[in-house]
Design a protein around this motif. Structure first.
Motif, PDB file in Angstrom:
ATOM      1  N   UNK A  83       0.832  -1.210   0.000  1.00  0.00           N
ATOM      2  CA  UNK A  83       0.000   0.000   0.000  1.00  0.00           C
ATOM      3  C   UNK A  83       0.861   1.253   0.000  1.00  0.00           C
ATOM      4  N   UNK A  84       1.898   1.245   0.847  1.00  0.00           N
ATOM      5  CA  UNK A  84       2.788   2.411   0.934  1.00  0.00           C
ATOM      6  C   UNK A  84       3.478   2.650  -0.408  1.00  0.00           C
ATOM      7  N   UNK A  87       0.883   3.502  -3.234  1.00  0.00           N
ATOM      8  CA  UNK A  87       0.305   4.812  -2.944  1.00  0.00           C
ATOM      9  C   UNK A  87       1.286   5.929  -3.260  1.00  0.00           C
ATOM     10  N   UNK A  88       2.536   5.758  -2.818  1.00  0.00           N
ATOM     11  CA  UNK A  88       3.552   6.788  -3.051  1.00  0.00           C
ATOM     12  C   UNK A  88       3.844   6.943  -4.547  1.00  0.00           C
ATOM     13  N   UNK A  89       3.885   5.813  -5.259  1.00  0.00           N
ATOM     14  CA  UNK A  89       4.134   5.879  -6.708  1.00  0.00           C
ATOM     15  C   UNK A  89       2.997   6.628  -7.409  1.00  0.00           C
ATOM     16  N   UNK A  90       1.752   6.310  -7.029  1.00  0.00           N
ATOM     17  CA  UNK A  90       0.598   6.985  -7.630  1.00  0.00           C
ATOM     18  C   UNK A  90       0.641   8.478  -7.323  1.00  0.00           C
ATOM     19  N   UNK A  91       0.910   8.806  -6.067  1.00  0.00           N
ATOM     20  CA  UNK A  91       0.987  10.216  -5.690  1.00  0.00           C
ATOM     21  C   UNK A  91       2.022  10.945  -6.547  1.00  0.00           C
ATOM     22  N   UNK A  92       3.165  10.313  -6.772  1.00  0.00           N
ATOM     23  CA  UNK A  92       4.222  10.922  -7.586  1.00  0.00           C
ATOM     24  C   UNK A  92       3.749  11.241  -8.999  1.00  0.00           C
ATOM     25  N   UNK A  93       2.926  10.333  -9.561  1.00  0.00           N
ATOM     26  CA  UNK A  93       2.396  10.567 -10.914  1.00  0.00           C
ATOM     27  C   UNK A  93       1.470  11.786 -10.904  1.00  0.00           C
ATOM     28  N   UNK A  94       0.552  11.815  -9.942  1.00  0.00           N
ATOM     29  CA  UNK A  94      -0.384  12.942  -9.847  1.00  0.00           C
ATOM     30  C   UNK A  94       0.348  14.261  -9.618  1.00  0.00           C
ATOM     31  N   UNK A  95       1.372  14.219  -8.775  1.00  0.00           N
ATOM     32  CA  UNK A  95       2.170  15.415  -8.467  1.00  0.00           C
ATOM     33  C   UNK A  95       2.892  15.898  -9.727  1.00  0.00           C
ATOM     34  N   UNK A  96       3.397  14.943 -10.497  1.00  0.00           N
ATOM     35  CA  UNK A  96       4.133  15.289 -11.711  1.00  0.00           C
ATOM     36  C   UNK A  96       3.240  15.842 -12.817  1.00  0.00           C
ATOM     37  N   UNK A  97       1.966  15.458 -12.816  1.00  0.00           N
ATOM     38  CA  UNK A  97       1.057  15.932 -13.863  1.00  0.00           C
ATOM     39  C   UNK A  97       0.787  17.432 -13.711  1.00  0.00           C
ATOM     40  N   UNK A 126     -11.068  11.719  -4.601  1.00  0.00           N
ATOM     41  CA  UNK A 126     -10.134  10.600  -4.493  1.00  0.00           C
ATOM     42  C   UNK A 126     -10.020  10.092  -3.072  1.00  0.00           C
TER      43      UNK A 126
ATOM     44  N   UNK B  92      -7.355  13.801  -8.518  1.00  0.00           N
ATOM     45  CA  UNK B  92      -7.938  12.499  -8.190  1.00  0.00           C
ATOM     46  C   UNK B  92      -6.839  11.500  -7.809  1.00  0.00           C
ATOM     47  N   UNK B  94      -3.766  12.183  -6.826  1.00  0.00           N
ATOM     48  CA  UNK B  94      -3.103  12.627  -5.595  1.00  0.00           C
ATOM     49  C   UNK B  94      -3.954  12.244  -4.372  1.00  0.00           C
ATOM     50  N   UNK B  96      -6.197   9.735  -4.018  1.00  0.00           N
ATOM     51  CA  UNK B  96      -6.154   8.293  -3.758  1.00  0.00           C
ATOM     52  C   UNK B  96      -4.748   7.864  -3.324  1.00  0.00           C
ATOM     53  N   UNK B  97      -3.742   8.330  -4.048  1.00  0.00           N
ATOM     54  CA  UNK B  97      -2.357   7.917  -3.777  1.00  0.00           C
ATOM     55  C   UNK B  97      -1.873   8.301  -2.393  1.00  0.00           C
ATOM     56  N   UNK B 101      -0.880   5.662   0.415  1.00  0.00           N
ATOM     57  CA  UNK B 101       0.518   5.754   0.820  1.00  0.00           C
ATOM     58  C   UNK B 101       0.706   6.397   2.182  1.00  0.00           C
ATOM     59  N   UNK B 127       7.918   8.836  -4.410  1.00  0.00           N
ATOM     60  CA  UNK B 127       7.079   9.839  -5.094  1.00  0.00           C
ATOM     61  C   UNK B 127       7.932  10.902  -5.795  1.00  0.00           C
ATOM     62  N   UNK B 130       8.928   9.204  -9.039  1.00  0.00           N
ATOM     63  CA  UNK B 130       7.795   9.139  -9.955  1.00  0.00           C
ATOM     64  C   UNK B 130       7.447  10.528 -10.496  1.00  0.00           C
ATOM     65  N   UNK B 134       7.390  11.310 -14.385  1.00  0.00           N
ATOM     66  CA  UNK B 134       6.157  11.803 -14.998  1.00  0.00           C
ATOM     67  C   UNK B 134       6.398  13.091 -15.779  1.00  0.00           C
ATOM     68  N   UNK B 138       5.927  13.601 -19.780  1.00  0.00           N
ATOM     69  CA  UNK B 138       4.982  14.592 -20.305  1.00  0.00           C
ATOM     70  C   UNK B 138       5.709  15.651 -21.145  1.00  0.00           C
TER      71      UNK B 138
END
Lengths: 161, 146
Positions: A83-84, A87-97, A126, B92, B94, B96-97, B101, B127, B130, B134, B138
């Motif tokens: 989960x950690x 979750x951290x990997x997903x957060x990094x993607x969202x942060x980078x977008x 979310x 979204x 951020x 959930x992640x 996390x 993060x 990532x 990312x 992009x």
């Protein structure tokens, strides 16, 4: 008093984000863009915060209760689980977008940014999805067992850091 | 690696970071709480009685910061490059992640590293990595904006 401290802390936190340049998503993205024209400022924000925070948390580790008598809510978990990591990997993607993380997102609200409002609304959605999935995950199992049989971990599963 | 010297603000950023550290200091020493924004906001959604007031107060302080700042100086430039759709998608993910996390830049990156939590060190490295990947994809693979 607890609420006054929280208000002042949030205010100082926000002023720090603005002064440090982190309320500007373009500046955050310029830090994350290593191969472009790189702006290392964010690393200095982290360094300044960690320098001060290290003293505070060294002190906090020795306290049994907070100065106002509240329990010390320090996460005790040391296990690095799926989960950690995910979750951290997903957060990094969202942060980078968008170059926006939760703290600056709230500052953007106060600054009257329309995209800030969109980001916060989506972020809350979310977090709400997470909350619902967590309850679905833990409830059926917990409800079937008598209270005495529950492990401590099941009850604190919903607590945040 | 090319450093953008015109945009680089080492002293203001260091001072801003110190303020963030001071805010985290107040919250942990007086309230026994970690200044992790995603945890503070996400915890609101658990709708636990008696646990909402301080969260709302902290969030109120954060939102009020730019308003207080503007009493004394004009706000620094704010630019959000992505389209509304991209910004919503980012929010979204951020949301959930950070909840899965257990933290974000503040909870893991500042507080967690300050207290030398192995989970937070790992989360921050992941993060950050990532985020770098990312932005690279992009801007330099798909060549959108920037």
């Amino acid at each position: 008093m607890v609420n006054v401290i929280a208000l002042v802390s949030g205010l100082i936190f926000g002023l720090g984000l603005i002064l440090g340049g982190m309320a500007n998503p373009a500046k955050v993205l310029a830090f994350l863009d290593l191969t472009g024209e790189w702006d290392p400022s964010l690393a200095f924000v982290m360094a300044g915060a960690i320098a001060v925070g290290s003293v505070a948390f060294a002190l906090a580790g020795k306290l049994k209760k907070s100065y106002l008598g509240a329990p010390m809510s320090l996460p005790a978990s040391r296990t690095i689980d799926k989960r950690l990591v995910l979750g951290a990997l997903a957060f990094g993607i969202g942060w980078g977008i968008a170059g926006i993380c939760p703290g600056p997102a709230l500052v953007l609200l106060g600054a009257g940014s329309v995209k800030g409002v969109v980001f916060v609304a989506a972020m809350l959605l979310g977090m709400g999805v997470f909350e619902i999935l967590e309850r679905r995950r833990s409830n059926p199992e917990v409800q079937r067992k008598p209270i005495a049989d529950r492990k401590a971990g099941e009850q604190i599963a919903l607590q945040d850091h | 690696m090319l450093i953008d010297w015109n945009a680089f603000t080492p002293w203001a950023s260091l001072a801003g970071g110190a303020l963030i550290g001071a805010a985290a200091t107040l919250l942990i020493l007086f309230n026994g709480r970690i200044a992790g924004i995603s945890g503070i906001v996400g915890g609101l959604l658990a709708l636990k009685k008696g646990d909402m007031g301080w969260r709302l107060a902290f969030i109120g302080g954060l939102i009020a910061a730019p308003l207080i700042w503007q009493l004394f100086a004009s706000l620094p430039a704010i630019r959000i490059d992505g389209s509304f759709l991209m910004v919503a998608l980012a929010g979204l993910i951020v949301g959930i992640g950070t909840r899965y996390g257990s933290g974000c830049t503040s909870g893991h990156g500042v507080c967690g590293i300050s207290r030398r939590s192995p989970r937070s060190v790992v989360a921050t490295l992941l993060f950050m990595m990532m985020g770098f990947i990312t932005v690279y994809v992009i801007r330099h693979v798909f060549q959108i904006a920037g």
